[in-house]
Write a protein that holds these residues in place. Structure first.
Motif, short mmCIF file in Angstrom:
data_model
loop_
_atom_site.label_atom_id
_atom_site.label_comp_id
_atom_site.label_asym_id
_atom_site.label_seq_id
_atom_site.Cartn_x
_atom_site.Cartn_y
_atom_site.Cartn_z
N PHE A 85 0.82 -1.21 0.00
CA PHE A 85 0.00 0.00 0.00
C PHE A 85 0.86 1.26 0.00
O PHE A 85 0.37 2.35 -0.32
N GLY A 86 2.13 1.13 0.34
CA GLY A 86 3.02 2.29 0.33
C GLY A 86 3.11 2.96 -1.03
O GLY A 86 3.29 4.19 -1.12
N TRP A 87 2.97 2.16 -2.11
CA TRP A 87 2.99 2.77 -3.45
C TRP A 87 1.79 3.67 -3.66
O TRP A 87 1.89 4.73 -4.29
N THR A 88 0.65 3.26 -3.11
CA THR A 88 -0.55 4.11 -3.20
C THR A 88 -0.34 5.40 -2.41
O THR A 88 -0.71 6.49 -2.86
N VAL A 89 0.26 5.27 -1.23
CA VAL A 89 0.56 6.45 -0.41
C VAL A 89 1.51 7.39 -1.15
O VAL A 89 1.34 8.62 -1.14
N THR A 107 -2.63 3.10 8.08
CA THR A 107 -1.28 2.91 8.58
C THR A 107 -0.78 1.51 8.21
O THR A 107 -1.59 0.60 7.95
N PRO A 108 0.52 1.30 8.17
CA PRO A 108 1.04 -0.03 7.88
C PRO A 108 0.54 -1.09 8.86
O PRO A 108 0.27 -2.24 8.48
N GLN A 109 0.40 -0.70 10.13
CA GLN A 109 -0.05 -1.66 11.14
C GLN A 109 -1.47 -2.14 10.87
O GLN A 109 -1.81 -3.30 11.10
#
Length: 421
Positions: free
Chosen positions: A8-12, A191-193
């Motif tokens: 999901f970091g790529w979306t962020v 969040t990542p968590q």
């Protein structure tokens, strides 16, 4: 280990890029256009309106210090969406102000709002998702800032000319608020968590809690006292502050200075070209700088190129080519003025110190350049009657950048001597 495609970091990262486009396009590259539009609409002096630009940046400096507290109290998503709404409201105030006190009140609102979409916010949004890949991720996100200048500088000018400042502010403000609200709700609140993902998409969490490392803690008193006596730190902070003071002061007035020569819309395109040149200049340094290069030397070269651009722009009144050549040369250093000093700090300070030195030099520089629009506005008012406003501006910017070169050069080798003691 490579990151998973579903990370999901790529979306962020993509969402943060869009946030930076609006943040810089409205909150950073907007005020130079606003200055010209307000002066044209009201007939107020350039010095008076320049003071509003300074207040805009100064109000943002005060909010940045409290951004971590806002994140903790009301959350990143609400802070970001609320900041976009505040920025839109402030810009609307610029467009309809009927008295100077109303303009200055609008500047406070716009300045407080734009920093929630600015550099500190970009760091805050990227940091929980990227650790190992953070430098590359931040570089991609910050390109949104440059794209914001390319798109919005001419767009503002075009819309104001076609529909008026108030209507332009309404259209852009509503679009910005809607887009940032959706991104805040759908992307920035995650969040990542919550997704069970680790930074960089790795298989095992690094244990870094979200937003903790987004804005480093202020320097400990002992370190702050030590840094005041450290030649490497003093020359780095002074060089960055002087360079950005010259750069922001010139950018704030460049459109309104070029408009009589080129027309407002062509001057807006010239501003966009300067920002495009910033992407090219920053990318070239990133691609061509060897790992062991003397980064202070590279900073000196970058500022020397900007000085050459200022000198070429002095010929703009008589030679059309000088406008475009000067804008490209000057613009090439816009991105490097903010990206190179932190890279220098990473090589001259231990990792723990660098994490505190970088936000400190950024804060000092922002506090200094907040006053640049007003200072250059006073210089413009002084030189306007003699017809020397443009060459005087450019000469002042060149002298300040030369002083920045001296600072970077004087600090060369200081960190090595510190380690030898």
């Amino acid at each position: 280990m490579t990151a998973s495609p579903s990370f999901f970091g790529w979306t962020v990262l993509c969402a943060t890029f869009v946030l930076a486009v609006f943040g810089w396009g409205v909150g950073f590259y907007g005020p130079p256009v606003f200055l010209h539009a307000v002066v044209q609409r009201t007939g107020w002096s350039v010095g008076l309106v320049s003071g509003a630009v300074t207040l805009h940046f100064l109000a943002g400096t005060l909010v940045v210090a409290n951004l971590p507290r806002l994140y903790r109290r009301i959350g990143v998503a609400r802070t970001t969406a609320g900041g976009a709404a505040l920025l839109a409201l402030g810009v609307a105030g610029w467009a309809v102000a009927q008295a100077p006190w109303q303009l200055y009140g609008a500047a406070v609102l716009s300045g407080m709002g734009w920093v929630t979409l600015g550099a500190a916010a970009v760091n805050a949004l990227i940091a929980p998702w990227f650790v190992r890949r953070r430098p590359a991720a931040l570089g991609m996100a910050y390109n949104g800032a440059s794209v914001g200048g390319i798109v919005f500088s001419p767009l503002w000018v075009f819309l104001i000319a076609q529909a008026g400042f108030a209507q332009a502010a309404l259209w852009i403000g509503m679009t910005m608020v809607a887009v940032i609200a959706v991104l805040s709700h759908k992307v920035f609140k995650v969040t990542p968590q919550q997704l069970g993902q680790a930074p960089d998409g790795d298989s095992s969490p690094d244990g870094e809690p979200p937003y903790q490392s987004a804005i480093a803690a202020p320097p400990a008193p002992a370190l702050a006292a030590k840094l005041r006596r450290d030649r490497a730190f003093v020359t780095l902070a002074a060089g960055m502050a002087l360079g950005l003071f010259a750069q922001i002061g010139l950018i704030a007035h460049l459109l309104s200075l070029l408009a009589p020569l080129l027309g407002a819309q062509t001057a807006g395109l010239a501003m966009g070209l300067a920002t495009a040149s910033a992407i090219a200049g920053r990318s070239l340094v990133g691609w061509l700088m060897p790992p062991g290069a003397d980064r202070r030397k590279i900073a000196c070269v970058a500022y020397a190129v900007q000085i050459a651009g200022s000198l070429v722009l002095m010929l703009a009144a008589d030679h059309a080519w000088a406008v475009w050549a000067g804008v490209v040369l000057f613009g090439s250093g816009i991105g490097n003025a903010t990206s190179l000093p932190p890279l220098i700090a990473q090589t001259e300070f231990a990792r723990e110190q660098a994490s505190r030195v970088v936000p400190l030099i950024v804060a000092l520089s922002q506090g200094a350049y907040a006053f640049a629009p007003a200072a250059f506005g006073a210089l413009r008012s002084l030189l306007q009657p003699s017809g020397l406003a443009l060459p005087g501006f450019l000469a002042a910017a060149a002298l300040l950048q030369a002083a920045a070169i001296v600072c970077f050069a004087v600090g060369r080798g200081a960190h090595a001597k510190r380690g030898a003691r």
